[in-house]
Design an enzyme around this catalytic site. Structure first.
Site, PDB file in Angstrom:
ATOM      1  N   SER A   1      39.338  28.249  40.226  1.00 33.95           N
ATOM      2  CA  SER A   1      40.122  29.056  41.160  1.00 33.95           C
ATOM      3  C   SER A   1      39.449  30.408  41.365  1.00 33.95           C
ATOM      4  CB  SER A   1      41.538  29.238  40.609  1.00 33.95           C
ATOM      5  OG  SER A   1      42.318  30.027  41.469  1.00 33.95           O
TER       6      SER A   1
ATOM      7  N   ARG B   1      45.907  36.593  33.081  1.00 37.24           N
ATOM      8  CA  ARG B   1      44.444  36.514  33.113  1.00 37.24           C
ATOM      9  C   ARG B   1      43.787  37.764  32.503  1.00 37.24           C
ATOM     10  NH1 ARG B   1      46.388  32.475  33.536  1.00 37.24           N
ATOM     11  NH2 ARG B   1      46.162  30.864  35.138  1.00 37.24           N
TER      12      ARG B   1
ATOM     13  N   GLU C   1      39.175  36.168  40.678  1.00 34.59           N
ATOM     14  CA  GLU C   1      39.395  35.794  39.286  1.00 34.59           C
ATOM     15  C   GLU C   1      38.074  35.479  38.593  1.00 34.59           C
ATOM     16  OE1 GLU C   1      41.568  32.018  37.197  1.00 34.59           O
ATOM     17  OE2 GLU C   1      42.748  33.175  38.616  1.00 34.59           O
TER      18      GLU C   1
END
Length: 305
Positions: A227, A177, A297
């Site tokens: 998420s 990520r 995130e």
């Protein structure tokens, strides 16, 4: 409050379209966020360069908005300019040897469908990820064992002063990520993907399988930002949250999904403050119970970014 007179005049002179006091709740998948002072629709690289000159000359803070699918915007709104990539940035075209050139503003759905139509495989994992190509490269988006670093050949971008650049290979610094673009003012304008020849029927079957899994496991029927937490090493965030009995736990209109504990959903009228309070409560509860620190995130945009 910024004095936007010269900034607006510069945009008008360059033929760039913009709106004032645009509600960001209309542009985020969370359906949360107050008004942005300026919402600027950029259609070409030259327009983007003109906008970058304008924000530099007038000291106007700005950020690039993709699909708004991984974003949390303050309830009080944003002081500055939100830039959205339209027009040429939406284009997808086939190159030689299985390569595909994609504008940063193209949705992943469009890119995946294009690749399938060209009989090109390797991008099926991205089918159903609700974002744009630029954002997916920026955060090295991934799912079901695939991620963007596996298919990105090179990336075209603009420096903060409008100077064009190209990056490839190890310089992209892809990780979980993350990419070399995080923490910089570089703006991704397009990316070249490297795909392989495949049978359209098999590609379609993979895409349908991944989408079926998403529908079964993820709360796609309610507004969310996907998420919420990165996957902690050796664990799954959703599993930890569920084990702590937090499914259905809510703060205001923000609620831990009953379907997948890794998601926070907007059950109606949720504010940014609700989501942030819920994130903190989840982090505290999980850490106290397991000793695992959950790292968000989703990207929270600040007023001065």
């Amino acid at each position: 409050m910024f004095d936007y007179r010269k900034f607006d005049a510069a945009l008008q002179s360059a033929g760039v379209c913009y709106k004032t006091d645009e509600p960001m709740s209309a542009h985020t998948s969370f359906k949360i966020g107050g008004p942005a002072d300026r919402f600027v629709e950029v259609k070409t690289v030259s327009e983007l360069q003109a906008v970058l000159n304008a924000v530099s000359d007038e000291n106007v803070p700005y950020f690039i908005l993709g699909n708004g699918s991984n974003l949390l915007v303050p309830d009080e709104g944003l002081r500055g300019a939100v830039l959205t990539l339209q027009g040429d940035f939406k284009k997808v075209q086939s190159l030689a040897n299985g390569h595909v050139l994609c504008g940063a503003g193209a949705s992943l759905a469009t890119v995946c469908s294009f690749a399938r139509g060209q009989g090109l495989t390797g991008l099926e994992f991205a089918w159903g990820i609700p974002g744009q190509l630029g954002g997916a490269v920026y955060m090295n988006a991934g799912a079901y064992g695939g991620e963007m670093k596996q298919v990105v050949e090179r990336v075209h971008f603009l420096e903060a002063d409008g100077t064009p650049g190209v990056m490839s290979g190890e310089d992209l610094a892809f990780g979980y990520r993350k990419s070399a673009f995080m923490g910089t003012k570089r703006i991704i304008t397009s990316a070249e993907l490297r795909l392989e020849s495949g049978a359209e029927a098999e590609i379609t079957a993979k895409m349908e399988d991944f989408m079926r899994r998403r529908r079964e496991k993820q709360p796609l029927e309610l507004p969310s930002a996907g998420s919420v937490f990165k996957r902690p090493e050796g664990y799954f965030a959703g599993t930890l949250i569920e084990q702590c009995g937090l499914k259905g736990f809510a703060v205001g209109g923000a609620c831990v999904s009953e379907k997948h504990a890794g998601f926070i959903v907007n059950k109606g009228g949720a504010t940014c403050a609700d989501v942030e309070a819920l994130i903190r409560a989840i982090q505290d509860t999980v850490f106290q119970a397991t000793g695992v620190e959950l790292e968000p995130e989703i990207r929270r945009i600040s007023l001065s970014e």
